[in-house]
Design a protein around this motif. Structure first.
Motif, PDB file in Angstrom:
ATOM      1  N   ASP A  13       0.972  -1.268   0.066  1.00  0.00           N
ATOM      2  CA  ASP A  13      -0.113   0.022   0.023  1.00  0.00           C
ATOM      3  C   ASP A  13       0.863   1.376   0.034  1.00  0.00           C
ATOM      4  OD1 ASP A  13      -2.160  -1.221   0.036  1.00  0.00           O
ATOM      5  OD2 ASP A  13      -2.824  -1.012   2.200  1.00  0.00           O
ATOM      6  N   LEU A  14       1.629   1.227   0.824  1.00  0.00           N
ATOM      7  CA  LEU A  14       2.907   2.398   1.186  1.00  0.00           C
ATOM      8  C   LEU A  14       3.326   2.509  -0.328  1.00  0.00           C
ATOM      9  CD1 LEU A  14       3.821   3.633   4.126  1.00  0.00           C
ATOM     10  CD2 LEU A  14       6.058   2.364   3.159  1.00  0.00           C
ATOM     11  N   VAL A  15       3.897   1.436  -1.099  1.00  0.00           N
ATOM     12  CA  VAL A  15       4.624   1.633  -2.097  1.00  0.00           C
ATOM     13  C   VAL A  15       3.844   2.136  -3.140  1.00  0.00           C
ATOM     14  CG1 VAL A  15       6.127   0.482  -4.042  1.00  0.00           C
ATOM     15  CG2 VAL A  15       6.232   0.210  -1.348  1.00  0.00           C
ATOM     16  N   SER A  16       2.651   1.657  -3.380  1.00  0.00           N
ATOM     17  CA  SER A  16       1.624   1.976  -4.329  1.00  0.00           C
ATOM     18  C   SER A  16       1.144   3.592  -4.299  1.00  0.00           C
ATOM     19  CB  SER A  16       0.600   0.823  -4.573  1.00  0.00           C
ATOM     20  OG  SER A  16      -0.364   1.008  -3.357  1.00  0.00           O
ATOM     21  N   ASN A  17       1.203   3.879  -3.064  1.00  0.00           N
ATOM     22  CA  ASN A  17       0.581   5.268  -2.844  1.00  0.00           C
ATOM     23  C   ASN A  17       1.667   6.370  -2.733  1.00  0.00           C
ATOM     24  OD1 ASN A  17      -1.946   4.628  -2.420  1.00  0.00           O
ATOM     25  ND2 ASN A  17      -1.986   4.398  -0.273  1.00  0.00           N
ATOM     26  N   ARG A  18       2.829   5.851  -2.862  1.00  0.00           N
ATOM     27  CA  ARG A  18       4.197   6.638  -2.997  1.00  0.00           C
ATOM     28  C   ARG A  18       4.259   7.510  -2.048  1.00  0.00           C
ATOM     29  NH1 ARG A  18       7.484   6.939  -8.185  1.00  0.00           N
ATOM     30  NH2 ARG A  18       8.720   6.904  -6.659  1.00  0.00           N
ATOM     31  N   ARG A  19       3.415   7.533  -0.804  1.00  0.00           N
ATOM     32  CA  ARG A  19       3.428   8.302   0.266  1.00  0.00           C
ATOM     33  C   ARG A  19       4.190   7.821   1.468  1.00  0.00           C
ATOM     34  NH1 ARG A  19      -2.393   9.817   1.439  1.00  0.00           N
ATOM     35  NH2 ARG A  19      -1.847   7.994   2.725  1.00  0.00           N
ATOM     36  N   MET A  20       5.535   8.267   1.645  1.00  0.00           N
ATOM     37  CA  MET A  20       6.460   7.722   2.355  1.00  0.00           C
ATOM     38  C   MET A  20       5.883   8.554   4.000  1.00  0.00           C
ATOM     39  SD  MET A  20       8.519   5.465   3.646  1.00  0.00           S
ATOM     40  CE  MET A  20       9.154   4.765   2.465  1.00  0.00           C
ATOM     41  N   PRO A  21       5.678   7.868   5.206  1.00  0.00           N
ATOM     42  CA  PRO A  21       5.413   8.444   6.386  1.00  0.00           C
ATOM     43  C   PRO A  21       7.010   8.840   6.791  1.00  0.00           C
ATOM     44  CG  PRO A  21       5.151   6.112   6.660  1.00  0.00           C
ATOM     45  CD  PRO A  21       5.405   6.312   5.161  1.00  0.00           C
ATOM     46  N   HIS A  22       6.986   9.836   7.751  1.00  0.00           N
ATOM     47  CA  HIS A  22       8.237  10.082   8.637  1.00  0.00           C
ATOM     48  C   HIS A  22       8.759   9.042   9.270  1.00  0.00           C
ATOM     49  CE1 HIS A  22       8.783  14.142   7.010  1.00  0.00           C
ATOM     50  NE2 HIS A  22       7.819  14.205   7.372  1.00  0.00           N
ATOM     51  N   ALA A  23       7.949   8.217   9.954  1.00  0.00           N
ATOM     52  CA  ALA A  23       8.320   7.172  10.772  1.00  0.00           C
ATOM     53  C   ALA A  23       7.443   5.973  10.942  1.00  0.00           C
ATOM     54  CB  ALA A  23       8.101   7.618  12.309  1.00  0.00           C
ATOM     55  N   VAL A  24       8.102   4.727  10.769  1.00  0.00           N
ATOM     56  CA  VAL A  24       7.320   3.464  10.749  1.00  0.00           C
ATOM     57  C   VAL A  24       8.062   2.640  11.646  1.00  0.00           C
ATOM     58  CG1 VAL A  24       6.769   3.413   8.251  1.00  0.00           C
ATOM     59  CG2 VAL A  24       9.029   2.429   9.043  1.00  0.00           C
ATOM     60  N   LEU A  25       7.049   1.664  12.251  1.00  0.00           N
ATOM     61  CA  LEU A  25       7.465   0.753  13.378  1.00  0.00           C
ATOM     62  C   LEU A  25       7.244  -0.566  12.785  1.00  0.00           C
ATOM     63  CD1 LEU A  25       8.553  -0.140  16.309  1.00  0.00           C
ATOM     64  CD2 LEU A  25       6.047   0.002  16.748  1.00  0.00           C
ATOM     65  N   ILE A  26       8.185  -1.434  12.702  1.00  0.00           N
ATOM     66  CA  ILE A  26       8.152  -2.766  12.128  1.00  0.00           C
ATOM     67  C   ILE A  26       7.955  -3.538  13.403  1.00  0.00           C
ATOM     68  CG2 ILE A  26       8.930  -4.626  10.467  1.00  0.00           C
ATOM     69  CD1 ILE A  26      10.370  -2.371   9.246  1.00  0.00           C
ATOM     70  N   PRO A 132      12.246  16.358  10.586  1.00  0.00           N
ATOM     71  CA  PRO A 132      12.671  17.283   9.645  1.00  0.00           C
ATOM     72  C   PRO A 132      12.364  16.963   8.144  1.00  0.00           C
ATOM     73  CG  PRO A 132      14.647  16.369  10.937  1.00  0.00           C
ATOM     74  CD  PRO A 132      13.359  15.752  11.316  1.00  0.00           C
ATOM     75  N   GLN A 133      12.613  17.768   7.421  1.00  0.00           N
ATOM     76  CA  GLN A 133      12.151  17.260   5.809  1.00  0.00           C
ATOM     77  C   GLN A 133      13.096  16.193   5.418  1.00  0.00           C
ATOM     78  OE1 GLN A 133       9.898  18.588   3.084  1.00  0.00           O
ATOM     79  NE2 GLN A 133       9.046  19.212   5.029  1.00  0.00           N
ATOM     80  N   SER A 134      12.443  15.325   4.505  1.00  0.00           N
ATOM     81  CA  SER A 134      13.408  14.194   3.796  1.00  0.00           C
ATOM     82  C   SER A 134      14.239  13.468   4.814  1.00  0.00           C
ATOM     83  CB  SER A 134      14.319  14.748   2.945  1.00  0.00           C
ATOM     84  OG  SER A 134      13.865  15.722   2.157  1.00  0.00           O
ATOM     85  N   THR A 135      13.318  13.078   6.017  1.00  0.00           N
ATOM     86  CA  THR A 135      13.849  11.864   6.774  1.00  0.00           C
ATOM     87  C   THR A 135      12.946  10.800   7.171  1.00  0.00           C
ATOM     88  OG1 THR A 135      12.896  13.333   8.792  1.00  0.00           O
ATOM     89  CG2 THR A 135      15.294  13.352   8.251  1.00  0.00           C
ATOM     90  N   LEU A 136      13.606   9.814   7.252  1.00  0.00           N
ATOM     91  CA  LEU A 136      12.651   8.535   7.494  1.00  0.00           C
ATOM     92  C   LEU A 136      13.193   7.745   8.694  1.00  0.00           C
ATOM     93  CD1 LEU A 136      10.348   6.404   6.871  1.00  0.00           C
ATOM     94  CD2 LEU A 136      12.003   5.390   5.446  1.00  0.00           C
ATOM     95  N   PHE A 137      12.387   7.492   9.743  1.00  0.00           N
ATOM     96  CA  PHE A 137      12.798   6.803  10.848  1.00  0.00           C
ATOM     97  C   PHE A 137      12.138   5.329  10.791  1.00  0.00           C
ATOM     98  CE2 PHE A 137      13.062  11.229  12.411  1.00  0.00           C
ATOM     99  CZ  PHE A 137      14.152  11.351  12.674  1.00  0.00           C
TER     100      PHE A 137
END
Ligand SMILES: [Zn+2]
Length: 280
Positions: A13-26, A132-137
């Motif tokens: 879903d994430l990949v098809s929407n191309r909307r990356m959140p700022h933070a994810v928990l796996i 901050p902009q352009s970061t992924l946790f």
């Protein structure tokens, strides 16, 4: 990309929407699965191709080899390998600097339920509130239960399927452990206990070990209709030693629930099993 096929589905879903959140928990799955999923997402974040993650661009290859300069993992400290407040502060400072080679800077924080004490989680919260902009946790955890709700409300949680060992596998490993306890040298038990690195497998297996030991105890007081392995144990070990082994098994299960290092725990367990069954 074959090794990521099952992980891809989790993030489709994430990949098809191309909307990356700022933070994810796996959360969930095994430690390996979580690490792979984190790697997959980090590749997704830094990939420079149209169809992300391509797996073949310079960014993907570096991410896959964990050698990308924009993918950062905090230093662990102390005997118990924790992410200290200082490490979190350093991470926050680093996050304000723009990425080197990719468009996004990635921070991977592994096993936060074990490595991140509440005080560190609180320090980390600051940056989640204003990422901050352009970061992924990317955070991983065996279970999100120990995480602060304030953190959980600011991350997108992905749960990996738990693939617990089947009953047959658990039973086979439990038998291997008991045979290792009874063996003349330590080698067999070392090999068997080394397979207990997963917390769930550890607890499930020790439960079965205890069950067999209880049968052996029962056998030794005349209830002779027990399994073969129980009969063998009853023949080779005194009741006192069997009781010691049962007590040790439950003590080890309690330890596994606390945040101990599993490698150290299995080594300790192996030594203690041997000591109880062989000490003169
Ligand atoms: Zn790529």
């Amino acid at each position: 990309m074959d090794d990521f096929l099952d992980i891809q589905a989790t993030f489709s879903d994430l990949v098809s929407n191309r909307r990356m959140p700022h933070a994810v928990l796996i959360e969930g799955g095994t430690a390996d699965k979580r690490a792979n999923a984190a790697k997959y997402l980090s590749m997704y974040a830094v990939c420079s191709s149209e169809k992300r993650p391509c797996g073949v661009c310079k960014n993907c290859i570096k991410a896959k080899g964990m050698g990308h300069s924009d993918i950062y993992t905090p230093k662990l400290s102390g005997k118990t390998n924790i992410i200290s407040v200082e490490a979190v502060r350093e991470l926050i400072k680093d996050a304000s600097i723009i990425p080197n080679e990719a468009d996004t800077k990635v921070f991977i924080l592994s096993d936060v339920d074990r490595c991140m004490p509440e005080i560190s989680q609180n320090a980390f919260l600051k940056i989640l509130e204003e990422p901050p902009q352009s970061t992924l946790f990317i955070l991983t955890a065996e279970s999100s239960k120990k995480m602060l709700s304030t953190i959980l409300s600011r991350v997108q949680v992905f749960t990996l399927k738990n693939e617990n060992a089947t009953d047959e596998q658990t039973d086979a490993l439990a038998l291997e452990i008991i045979e290792g306890i009874l063996a003349l040298n330590e080698h067999k038990l070392l090999l068997a206990t080394a397979k207990l690195s997963n917390r769930v497998v550890f607890k499930d297996t020790l439960n079965v070990v205890s069950e067999y030991l209880r049968q052996a105890l029962s056998q030794s007081v005349g209830n002779t209709n027990q399994s073969d392995i129980a009969k063998t144990v009853a023949k080779k070990l005194t009741r006192q030693r069997i009781i010691g082994l049962i007590e040790l098994s439950s003590k080890a299960t309690i330890k596994a629930d606390r945040n101990v290092n599993m490698a150290l725990l299995t080594t300790w367990l192996c030594g203690e099993y041997r000591r109880i069954s062989w000490q003169r």
